[in-house]
Design an enzyme around this catalytic site. Structure first.
Site, PDB file in Angstrom:
ATOM      1  N   ASP A 156      -3.342   2.843   0.101  1.00 36.20           N
ATOM      2  CA  ASP A 156      -3.801   2.542  -0.707  1.00 36.20           C
ATOM      3  C   ASP A 156      -5.489   1.547  -1.148  1.00 36.20           C
ATOM      4  OD1 ASP A 156      -3.795   1.071  -3.443  1.00 36.20           O
ATOM      5  OD2 ASP A 156      -3.400  -0.435  -2.309  1.00 36.20           O
ATOM      6  N   ARG A 193     -11.060   3.824  -6.969  1.00 35.93           N
ATOM      7  CA  ARG A 193     -10.566   3.453  -8.785  1.00 35.93           C
ATOM      8  C   ARG A 193     -11.779   2.923  -9.031  1.00 35.93           C
ATOM      9  NH1 ARG A 193      -4.857   2.023  -7.786  1.00 35.93           N
ATOM     10  NH2 ARG A 193      -5.130   1.286 -10.573  1.00 35.93           N
ATOM     11  N   SER A 232       0.158   1.809  -6.158  1.00 34.96           N
ATOM     12  CA  SER A 232      -0.426   1.075  -5.419  1.00 34.96           C
ATOM     13  C   SER A 232       0.184  -0.330  -4.995  1.00 34.96           C
ATOM     14  CB  SER A 232      -1.947   0.378  -6.796  1.00 34.96           C
ATOM     15  OG  SER A 232      -2.721  -0.750  -5.753  1.00 34.96           O
ATOM     16  N   HIS A 279       6.181  -9.993  -5.712  1.00 33.98           N
ATOM     17  CA  HIS A 279       4.307  -9.657  -5.379  1.00 33.98           C
ATOM     18  C   HIS A 279       4.160  -9.823  -7.511  1.00 33.98           C
ATOM     19  CE1 HIS A 279       1.130  -7.506  -5.803  1.00 33.98           C
ATOM     20  NE2 HIS A 279       1.449  -7.448  -7.297  1.00 33.98           N
ATOM     21  N   LYS A 294       2.423  -0.990  -1.390  1.00 36.92           N
ATOM     22  CA  LYS A 294       1.449  -2.598  -0.204  1.00 36.92           C
ATOM     23  C   LYS A 294       2.819  -2.855  -0.113  1.00 36.92           C
ATOM     24  CE  LYS A 294      -1.544  -3.140  -2.901  1.00 36.92           C
ATOM     25  NZ  LYS A 294      -2.801  -3.066  -3.588  1.00 36.92           N
TER      26      LYS A 294
HETATM   27  N1  URA Z   1      -2.932  -4.476  -7.571  1.00 33.06           N
HETATM   28  C1  URA Z   1      -2.899  -3.750  -7.248  1.00 33.06           C
HETATM   29  O1  URA Z   1      -2.526  -3.592  -6.201  1.00 33.06           O
HETATM   30  N2  URA Z   1      -3.498  -2.287  -8.098  1.00 33.06           N
HETATM   31  C2  URA Z   1      -3.498  -1.723  -8.916  1.00 33.06           C
HETATM   32  O2  URA Z   1      -3.863  -1.124  -9.710  1.00 33.06           O
HETATM   33  C3  URA Z   1      -4.056  -2.996  -9.536  1.00 33.06           C
HETATM   34  C4  URA Z   1      -3.772  -4.312  -9.362  1.00 33.06           C
END
Ligand code: URA
Length: 442
Positions: free
Chosen positions: A161, A168, A183, A82, A187
Site C-alpha cells: 500500500d 497514485r 488502501s 479508522h 492497513k
Molecule cells: N487514505 C488511505 O489510506 N488511502 C487512500 O487511498 C486514501 C485515504
C-alpha cells in the site's frame, strides 16, 4: 504471467483473477514490476473500476504483502477504528482511552496528516517525549500492561500500500473508490483487528463531498471487511464544519483532554460517544437491542467521572510523554502570536467552511503539504461559533494561533471567507447521515 497482459486485460474492462492481482501486487512490491507498468495498471483500474471480488483480492494481497500483526496473545477480540480524515478530528484521542477505560483493550496504529487533513500522530507528538514509533514487542507490552496503545504503523505493515499510494499520488489515480477502499482496509486488516468501526467523513472538509459517494465508499469497505471475516460498522459523518472548536495539533490535544474531563463541545462529545459506543459493542460482541445506547451511556459516565482522562494520562506516561502537559494543558506548546477574526455580518451562522479553516491551519504550519514537511505543534485555529449560532457584527468568530505575521495575515484573509450568515435560523446539521453494518457471514 506477464504484466502487459494484466494491464491490457484491465484496460479492456475484463475482470482480473485472484492470482493475477496477487502476482501484480507481489511483483510491484518486490520491485520486479517497474513504476511505469504499475502506473498504467493503476490508471486502467481508475478508469475501468473493480468488482467487489477484485477489490477484496487487491486488499488481501496488499494486507499480506508484509507483516501482519497478531494481537491474539494480548487481545481476544481486537476492535479498531479508522477515520477517512477531517478537520478538527481528534476523536481517536478521546474514544480510545474511553473504550480502554471500559475494559475493552485497544491497539491503534494511526497516521500523520497530509494536505488539509490532520493526523493523530502529529497531534500526539505535541506532547513532549511521546513516542509514536514502537516495536511490535513494545505494542504487545503496552496492551498487556495498560490495555491501550496509540502509535505509528510498524514499518513492515502493508508495504504494497505504501508503494502503490505513493505512485497514485503522482499519477492522478488517488480518487478511485476501489483503490481508496483497498488502501485503507489493507492497513486495517494487517493491523490485526477483528472488528472495525469506520468513520467516513463527507462534506467540504472531507475527501468525499457527496453523501452518495461516501455511502458507496463505506459500503465497499464494509464488504471488504466482511469478506475478510471482520465485523464492520461504517458511520457516514458530516465534515462540512470543523469538529469541535480546535484545529491544530496542540490545540486539539488540549480540547481532547478537556473532553476527557467531561468539559468539551457538544458535537465532539456526541460524535465520540457514537464511535466509541459502536467500538464497545463490537469489542464485547454484544449485539443486544439496547447495546449501543447502553455502551454510549457507559462511556459518557467514564468521561464525566474522569476515568477516560486517567487512561489517557496512563497511556501518555507509558509511551514516554510528559504528563505535566496532560495535567495542565496550558503547558502544551503555545504560539507566539494571536489574532482574532470578527463576524463581518450579524445573523445566524449557516456555514463554517471546513476546507477554508483547514487551509488556514495548513498555512500556519499545523499540517504538511509534502510528506516530509515538519509541522508546528503550537499553531492553529479556534472556531468560536458554529452552524446555528446567532452572532452580532464584530463577535469573535475565530482565534488564530500563529508563529509569524505573514501566515497570520493569510489565515485571517481565508478565515474571513469561511462563515456564511443568514437572517433565518438554519435547520440543525446532521451529525451522521447513515450507518452501514455487516456481520461475518451475514
Ligand atoms: N487514505 C488511505 O489510506 N488511502 C487512500 O487511498 C486514501 C485515504
Amino acid at each position: 504471467m506477464r504484466a502487459t497482459d494484466i494491464i491490457e486485460k484491465k484496460r479492456d474492462g475484463d475482470e482480473l483473477t485472484t492470482e493475477e492481482i496477487r502476482w501484480f501486487v507481489t511483483g510491484y512490491t518486490r520491485d520486479e514490476i517497474p513504476d511505469y507498468q504499475a502506473a498504467a495498471w493503476l490508471m486502467a483500474v481508475y478508469l475501468r473500476g473493480m468488482s467487489r471480488r477484485e477489490t477484496l483480492d487487491l486488499t488481501t494481497a496488499m494486507a499480506e504483502s508484509g507483516d501482519q500483526l497478531d494481537l491474539s496473545p494480548v487481545i481476544d477480540y481486537a476492535v479498531d477504528k479508522h477515520s477517512t480524515g477531517g478537520v478538527g478530528d481528534k476523536v481517536s484521542l478521546v474514544v480510545l482511552p474511553l473504550v480502554a477505560a471500559a475494559g475493552v483493550p485497544v491497539a491503534k496504529m494511526s497516521g500523520r496528516g497530509l494536505g488539509f487533513s490532520g493526523g493523530t500522530l502529529d497531534k500526539l507528538e505535541s506532547i513532549a517525549g511521546y513516542r509514536v514509533q514502537l516495536s511490535e514487542d513494545e505494542i504487545m507490552q503496552q496492551v498487556r500492561a495498560h490495555g491501550i496503545v496509540l502509535c505509528g504503523q510498524t514499518r513492515q505493515l502493508a508495504p504494497a500500500d505504501a508503494k502503490i499510494y505513493a505512485l497514485r499520488d503522482v499519477t492522478g489515480t488517488v480518487p478511485s473508490l476501489p483503490l481508496i477502499a483497498s488502501s485503507i482496509m489493507s492497513k486495517k486488516l494487517a493491523a490485526g483487528a477483528n472488528a472495525i468501526v469506520l468513520d467516513v467523513k463527507v462534506g467540504m472538509g472531507a475527501f468525499m463531498q457527496r453523501v452518495e459517494d461516501a455511502r458507496v465508499l463505506a459500503q465497499i469497505m464494509v464488504d471488504i471487511g466482511a469478506g475478510a471475516g471482520r465485523e464492520m460498522v461504517a458511520l457516514i459523518s458530516d465534515m462540512n464544519q470543523p469538529l469541535g472548536h480546535a484545529v491544530g495539533n496542540a490545540l486539539e490535544v488540549r480540547e481532547a483532554i478537556n473532553m476527557l474531563r467531561g468539559d468539551g463541545p457538544a458535537d465532539l462529545r456526541d460524535h465520540c460517544l457514537a464511535v466509541g459506543g459502536h467500538m464497545l459493542r463490537l469489542g464485547r460482541r454484544d449485539t443486544g437491542s439496547r447495546a449501543l445506547e447502553d455502551a454510549m451511556a457507559e462511556l459518557e459516565a467514564l468521561m464525566d467521572s474522569g476515568e477516560g482522562f486517567y487512561k489517557f494520562r496512563e497511556m501518555v506516561q507509558s509511551q514516554g510523554g510528559n504528563v505535566a502537559m496532560v495535567d495542565d494543558p496550558g503547558k502544551l506548546p503555545r504560539a507566539g502570536l494571536m489574532g482574532e477574526v470578527p463576524a463581518a455580518e450579524g445573523g445566524y451562522v449557516t456555514q463554517i467552511n471546513a476546507l477554508l479553516v483547514a487551509q488556514a491551519a495548513l498555512e500556519l504550519g499545523a499540517g504538511r503539504a509534502q510528506k516530509t514537511d515538519p509541522v508546528d505543534p503550537a499553531v492553529g485555529v479556534v472556531v468560536h461559533r458554529k452552524v446555528g449560532d446567532q452572532v452580532a457584527v464584530g463577535d469573535i468568530m475565530f482565534t488564530i494561533h500563529a508563529n509569524d505575521e505573514h501566515s497570520l495575515g493569510r489565515a485571517r484573509e481565508r478565515l474571513a471567507r469561511a462563515p456564511v450568515f443568514r437572517s433565518r435560523e438554519p435547520e440543525p446539521m446532521p451529525m451522521f447521515y447513515d450507518t452501514i453494518t455487516a456481520s461475518v457471514g451475514g
